[in-house]
Write an enzyme that holds these catalytic residues in place. Structure first.
Site, mmCIF file in Angstrom:
data_model
loop_
_atom_site.group_PDB
_atom_site.id
_atom_site.type_symbol
_atom_site.label_atom_id
_atom_site.label_comp_id
_atom_site.label_asym_id
_atom_site.label_seq_id
_atom_site.Cartn_x
_atom_site.Cartn_y
_atom_site.Cartn_z
ATOM 1 N N GLU A 21 0.829 -1.206 0.000
ATOM 2 C CA GLU A 21 0.000 0.000 0.000
ATOM 3 C C GLU A 21 0.864 1.258 0.000
ATOM 4 O O GLU A 21 0.565 2.225 -0.695
ATOM 5 C CB GLU A 21 -0.919 0.012 1.220
ATOM 6 C CG GLU A 21 -1.955 -1.081 1.210
ATOM 7 C CD GLU A 21 -2.801 -1.064 2.461
ATOM 8 O OE1 GLU A 21 -3.980 -0.667 2.344
ATOM 9 O OE2 GLU A 21 -2.285 -1.430 3.542
ATOM 10 N N TYR A 53 -14.490 26.306 -2.544
ATOM 11 C CA TYR A 53 -14.343 24.853 -2.629
ATOM 12 C C TYR A 53 -13.172 24.440 -3.516
ATOM 13 O O TYR A 53 -12.618 23.360 -3.337
ATOM 14 C CB TYR A 53 -15.641 24.156 -3.038
ATOM 15 C CG TYR A 53 -16.345 24.683 -4.257
ATOM 16 C CD1 TYR A 53 -15.893 24.407 -5.527
ATOM 17 C CD2 TYR A 53 -17.488 25.454 -4.113
ATOM 18 C CE1 TYR A 53 -16.555 24.888 -6.644
ATOM 19 C CE2 TYR A 53 -18.158 25.945 -5.224
ATOM 20 C CZ TYR A 53 -17.678 25.661 -6.485
ATOM 21 O OH TYR A 53 -18.328 26.151 -7.592
ATOM 22 N N GLU A 73 -7.948 6.647 9.523
ATOM 23 C CA GLU A 73 -8.414 7.532 10.588
ATOM 24 C C GLU A 73 -7.490 8.742 10.710
ATOM 25 O O GLU A 73 -7.942 9.874 10.871
ATOM 26 C CB GLU A 73 -8.467 6.784 11.931
ATOM 27 C CG GLU A 73 -9.536 5.721 12.011
ATOM 28 C CD GLU A 73 -9.123 4.358 11.481
ATOM 29 O OE1 GLU A 73 -9.830 3.380 11.784
ATOM 30 O OE2 GLU A 73 -8.105 4.246 10.750
ATOM 31 N N LYS A 99 -11.892 3.708 1.274
ATOM 32 C CA LYS A 99 -10.757 2.961 0.749
ATOM 33 C C LYS A 99 -11.320 1.777 -0.041
ATOM 34 O O LYS A 99 -11.553 0.701 0.512
ATOM 35 C CB LYS A 99 -9.873 2.503 1.912
ATOM 36 C CG LYS A 99 -8.570 1.888 1.528
ATOM 37 C CD LYS A 99 -7.731 1.639 2.794
ATOM 38 C CE LYS A 99 -6.398 1.055 2.467
ATOM 39 N NZ LYS A 99 -5.574 0.861 3.669
#
Length: 119
Positions: A21, A53, A73, A99
């Site tokens: 990853e 934005y 997190e 994810k």
């Protein structure tokens, strides 16, 4: 309180516990809700009276790509913290960090974490 949404923002980053990853990276998808009093912007029609934005997207991208984190997190918290630190008008933010290619067996759309931070 008013809300500004950024939904389905896809960002390629290197977060995860497993070596593949952090070496190969993967797509993450964010749904973000920013809470603010937008009454001035509704009256003035001036960009300075709202949360831009496009600028928020740049901040989100940097938070997701500047540094790899083991946990989504932690990545979500970094996004929320940077947004709150960047916009005085922002009172609260919800971050849903998805994810879709989490390294686990089974059929699933995504794993995700949702955090809320406010001033």
């Amino acid at each position: 309180m008013d809300e500004i949404y950024i939904k389905g923002l896809k960002i390629f980053a290197f977060h995860g516990v497993n070596p593949e990853e952090t070496e190969n990276g993967q797509d993450f998808i964010l749904d973000i809700t920013m809470y603010a009093d937008l009454s001035s912007a509704r009256k003035s029609d001036d960009l300075e009276d709202t949360i831009n934005y496009a600028a928020a997207r740049k901040i989100i991208n940097a938070a997701m790509t500047d540094k790899p984190y083991k946990l989504i997190e932690r990545a979500a918290d970094e996004v929320a913290t940077r947004l709150l630190n960047s916009f005085d008008k922002l009172l609260k933010v919800d971050i849903l960090l998805k994810k879709p290619n989490a390294p686990m067996s089974g059929v699933f759309d995504y794993v995700a974490v949702k955090i809320t931070k406010s001033r």
